[in-house]
Design a protein around this motif. Structure first.
Motif, PDB file in Angstrom:
ATOM      1  N   SER A 288     -73.442  50.549  35.225  1.00 51.71           N
ATOM      2  CA  SER A 288     -74.049  51.012  36.479  1.00 51.71           C
ATOM      3  C   SER A 288     -73.067  51.006  37.646  1.00 51.71           C
ATOM      4  N   ILE A 289     -71.867  50.474  37.438  1.00 54.76           N
ATOM      5  CA  ILE A 289     -70.869  50.416  38.512  1.00 54.76           C
ATOM      6  C   ILE A 289     -70.123  51.744  38.562  1.00 54.76           C
ATOM      7  N   SER A 290     -70.188  52.384  39.688  1.00 52.88           N
ATOM      8  CA  SER A 290     -69.594  53.712  39.855  1.00 52.88           C
ATOM      9  C   SER A 290     -68.086  53.682  39.586  1.00 52.88           C
ATOM     10  N   GLY A 291     -67.634  54.586  38.717  1.00 54.34           N
ATOM     11  CA  GLY A 291     -66.216  54.719  38.444  1.00 54.34           C
ATOM     12  C   GLY A 291     -65.698  53.861  37.318  1.00 54.34           C
ATOM     13  N   PHE A 292     -66.486  52.873  36.867  1.00 55.70           N
ATOM     14  CA  PHE A 292     -66.061  52.000  35.772  1.00 55.70           C
ATOM     15  C   PHE A 292     -66.090  52.760  34.447  1.00 55.70           C
ATOM     16  N   THR A 293     -65.062  52.559  33.630  1.00 53.33           N
ATOM     17  CA  THR A 293     -65.102  52.999  32.239  1.00 53.33           C
ATOM     18  C   THR A 293     -65.365  51.756  31.409  1.00 53.33           C
ATOM     19  N   ILE A 302     -66.434  42.339  26.887  1.00 51.76           N
ATOM     20  CA  ILE A 302     -66.464  43.759  27.225  1.00 51.76           C
ATOM     21  C   ILE A 302     -65.158  44.155  27.906  1.00 51.76           C
ATOM     22  N   PHE A 303     -64.637  45.271  27.474  1.00 51.83           N
ATOM     23  CA  PHE A 303     -63.360  45.824  27.935  1.00 51.83           C
ATOM     24  C   PHE A 303     -63.668  46.967  28.898  1.00 51.83           C
ATOM     25  N   CYS A 304     -63.045  46.929  30.074  1.00 52.71           N
ATOM     26  CA  CYS A 304     -63.329  47.928  31.104  1.00 52.71           C
ATOM     27  C   CYS A 304     -62.039  48.458  31.720  1.00 52.71           C
ATOM     28  N   ARG A 305     -62.084  49.730  32.089  1.00 53.14           N
ATOM     29  CA  ARG A 305     -61.017  50.279  32.920  1.00 53.14           C
ATOM     30  C   ARG A 305     -61.536  50.397  34.339  1.00 53.14           C
ATOM     31  N   LEU A 306     -60.784  49.862  35.277  1.00 49.95           N
ATOM     32  CA  LEU A 306     -61.183  49.915  36.685  1.00 49.95           C
ATOM     33  C   LEU A 306     -60.982  51.320  37.225  1.00 49.95           C
ATOM     34  N   PRO A 307     -61.836  51.743  38.151  1.00 47.43           N
ATOM     35  CA  PRO A 307     -61.623  53.059  38.769  1.00 47.43           C
ATOM     36  C   PRO A 307     -60.311  53.095  39.546  1.00 47.43           C
ATOM     37  N   ASP A 308     -59.782  54.278  39.714  1.00 47.53           N
ATOM     38  CA  ASP A 308     -58.471  54.417  40.358  1.00 47.53           C
ATOM     39  C   ASP A 308     -58.465  53.889  41.794  1.00 47.53           C
ATOM     40  N   HIS A 309     -59.617  53.972  42.476  1.00 51.06           N
ATOM     41  CA  HIS A 309     -59.650  53.512  43.868  1.00 51.06           C
ATOM     42  C   HIS A 309     -59.781  51.991  43.976  1.00 51.06           C
ATOM     43  N   ALA A 310     -60.059  51.326  42.866  1.00 49.29           N
ATOM     44  CA  ALA A 310     -60.279  49.876  42.888  1.00 49.29           C
ATOM     45  C   ALA A 310     -58.947  49.132  42.949  1.00 49.29           C
ATOM     46  N   SER A 339     -51.665  48.781  31.989  1.00 50.11           N
ATOM     47  CA  SER A 339     -52.348  47.543  31.625  1.00 50.11           C
ATOM     48  C   SER A 339     -53.019  46.872  32.818  1.00 50.11           C
ATOM     49  N   ASP A 340     -52.481  47.097  34.009  1.00 52.93           N
ATOM     50  CA  ASP A 340     -53.057  46.450  35.192  1.00 52.93           C
ATOM     51  C   ASP A 340     -54.353  47.098  35.654  1.00 52.93           C
ATOM     52  N   ARG A 341     -54.810  48.169  34.976  1.00 51.62           N
ATOM     53  CA  ARG A 341     -56.082  48.809  35.322  1.00 51.62           C
ATOM     54  C   ARG A 341     -57.233  48.304  34.452  1.00 51.62           C
ATOM     55  N   TYR A 342     -56.955  47.401  33.530  1.00 50.32           N
ATOM     56  CA  TYR A 342     -57.979  46.972  32.570  1.00 50.32           C
ATOM     57  C   TYR A 342     -58.313  45.497  32.745  1.00 50.32           C
ATOM     58  N   ILE A 343     -59.585  45.170  32.476  1.00 50.27           N
ATOM     59  CA  ILE A 343     -60.055  43.788  32.496  1.00 50.27           C
ATOM     60  C   ILE A 343     -60.900  43.536  31.246  1.00 50.27           C
ATOM     61  N   ARG A 344     -60.991  42.257  30.860  1.00 51.03           N
ATOM     62  CA  ARG A 344     -61.837  41.834  29.736  1.00 51.03           C
ATOM     63  C   ARG A 344     -62.748  40.728  30.243  1.00 51.03           C
ATOM     64  N   ILE A 345     -64.053  40.900  30.016  1.00 53.84           N
ATOM     65  CA  ILE A 345     -65.030  39.952  30.555  1.00 53.84           C
ATOM     66  C   ILE A 345     -65.872  39.398  29.419  1.00 53.84           C
ATOM     67  N   ILE A 363     -66.867  44.378  45.101  1.00 54.14           N
ATOM     68  CA  ILE A 363     -65.404  44.484  45.251  1.00 54.14           C
ATOM     69  C   ILE A 363     -64.965  45.934  45.209  1.00 54.14           C
ATOM     70  N   VAL A 364     -65.505  46.692  44.285  1.00 49.52           N
ATOM     71  CA  VAL A 364     -65.137  48.103  44.142  1.00 49.52           C
ATOM     72  C   VAL A 364     -65.649  48.915  45.330  1.00 49.52           C
ATOM     73  N   ALA A 365     -66.858  48.625  45.782  1.00 51.86           N
ATOM     74  CA  ALA A 365     -67.450  49.375  46.898  1.00 51.86           C
ATOM     75  C   ALA A 365     -66.659  49.139  48.190  1.00 51.86           C
ATOM     76  N   VAL A 366     -66.285  47.879  48.434  1.00 52.87           N
ATOM     77  CA  VAL A 366     -65.516  47.552  49.642  1.00 52.87           C
ATOM     78  C   VAL A 366     -64.182  48.290  49.622  1.00 52.87           C
ATOM     79  N   GLU A 367     -63.522  48.318  48.473  1.00 50.32           N
ATOM     80  CA  GLU A 367     -62.211  48.959  48.379  1.00 50.32           C
ATOM     81  C   GLU A 367     -62.353  50.472  48.613  1.00 50.32           C
ATOM     82  N   LYS A 368     -63.429  51.053  48.085  1.00 52.37           N
ATOM     83  CA  LYS A 368     -63.616  52.494  48.224  1.00 52.37           C
ATOM     84  C   LYS A 368     -63.826  52.867  49.679  1.00 52.37           C
ATOM     85  N   LEU A 369     -64.592  52.020  50.387  1.00 55.33           N
ATOM     86  CA  LEU A 369     -64.843  52.295  51.806  1.00 55.33           C
ATOM     87  C   LEU A 369     -63.577  52.158  52.639  1.00 55.33           C
ATOM     88  N   SER A 370     -62.717  51.201  52.253  1.00 56.77           N
ATOM     89  CA  SER A 370     -61.509  50.955  53.047  1.00 56.77           C
ATOM     90  C   SER A 370     -60.459  52.028  52.803  1.00 56.77           C
TER      91      SER A 370
END
Length: 370
Positions: A288-293, A302-310, A339-345, A363-370
């Protein structure tokens, strides 16, 4: 190592980043280490404490008895089992002493490569965005490099993706004529949706070039007891690994767990069901997090790729820790592009998982607004 309390959360984060365990001594929510929160049952701890004097004062049993205990648990012959002080002990023997040329897909669990001399390792890159293993290309590369040991972690760490059994059987057949053992690390297989259909345990007798490694810490939630095993029908390979162990490589507490583990099988299966349910809901939360893969997981993480704006993975991990007291693993340093675009949770309880997803969304929303 016990890290002294830091003056602030930033310093504490830096200290925790250098640790390998001991997290329970520090007051944060651990979404980094990968274990079953719902096992073992409380009655095991009562059994353990009721015999603590005997366990502390006496020598534990040796390898032949340990193999029999694991064999009873997994319904396999003891002579095909080697029991280690965690899978890490077995990995060290194979990677560090037996393998002349070892090939492993990357990104993956680092210990197989870390335990081997650098010149003995061949890394086979699994490409984004699918991170799926092409077994034809992997086999061809193994044969070209004259690898005598190939390793596949399934479900993989950090991607949480399973390699289908049919593909692994194909790989075994391709390697069979080239003196190459295939190690399939099934440490997280119990969290897969079709565990019984996907495990290679029932194929052991058919493939003398197959060895299954299993860390029991993850599925059974016993990280501190340090139990792992290898299962193989290749008696020569089993003897070579067994000869690398010392006579009392597990302590009495680990022995006690193996003695009683068959009593808990129904509770164990139920605990894996709970882990899967929590993980599947967590997957939906993260989607449900916008931009997350978000990669659909087969393990308990769970393995995720962060959106480019994050922010980068390390920065997201730092902000979660400093602002929300949550610790996750970023993938910077793994052998993979960006590798720095990925996280494991790691998945925990549903309430804790919701808190992680909510914090990440902020965190992602704040970064997108800034």
């Amino acid at each position: 190592m016990i890290v002294p309390e830091a003056d602030n959360k930033e310093q504490q984060f830096d200290a925790i980043e250098q640790m390998h365990g001991g997290y329970w001594r520090h007051d944060f929510i651990d979404h980094a280490y990968l274990y079953n929160l719902y096992f073992p049952p409380e009655r095991f701890f009562k059994q353990l404490t009721s015999q603590i004097h005997e366990l502390v004062l006496n020598y534990p049993v040796a390898q032949n008895v340990l193999a029999g205990l694991v064999g009873t648990l997994i319904a396999q012959p003891a002579e095909q089992i080697v029991v280690g002080n965690g899978a890490a002990e077995l990995i060290k023997i194979v990677s560090g002493h037996l393998a002349k040329k070892l090939i492993i897909p990357v990104p993956s669990f680092n210990e197989y490569a870390n335990a081997a001399p650098t010149e003995n390792i061949v890394e086979f890159v699994i490409e984004a965005p699918s991170f799926q293993l092409d077994v034809d290309k992997f086999a061809a590369e193994a044969i070209r490099n004259k690898a005598d040991v190939a390793v596949v972690v399934s479900p993989n760490n950090p991607t949480s993706l399973l390699v289908p059994k049919v593909n692994l059987l194909k790989l075994l057949k391709k390697l069979a004529g080239h003196d190459c053992m295939l190690i399939v690390d099934e440490s997280f297989i119990d969290f897969a949706q079709d565990r019984d259909r996907e495990t290679l345990e029932d194929e052991i007798a058919n493939y003398p070039n197959l060895a299954i490694f299993k860390s029991m810490s993850k599925a059974y939630g016993i990280c501190g007891l340090r139990i792992g095993y290898m299962l193989t029908a290749n008696t020569l390979f089993a003897d070579q690994v067994r000869n690398g162990l010392h006579i009392w490589n597990l302590n009495g507490f680990a022995e006690m767990f193996l003695v009683h583990a068959p009593e808990y099988q129904q509770e164990f299966l139920a605990s894996c069901d709970l882990v899967r349910a929590d993980r599947d809901q967590f997957y939906q939360n993260l989607c449900s997090i916008s931009g997350f893969t978000v990669y659909r997981p087969d393990a308990n993480y769970i393995f995720c790729r962060l959106p480019d704006h994050a922010p980068s993975g390390p920065e997201v991990a730092r902000r979660l820790f400093v602002g929300h007291n949550i610790y996750i693993k970023h993938c910077q340093g793994k052998t993979m592009r960006e590798s720095d675009r990925y996280i494991r949770i790691a998945s925990r309880t549903q309430n804790e998982n919701r808190a992680v997803a909510a914090a990440l969304k902020k965190i992602v929303a704040v970064e997108k607004l800034s």
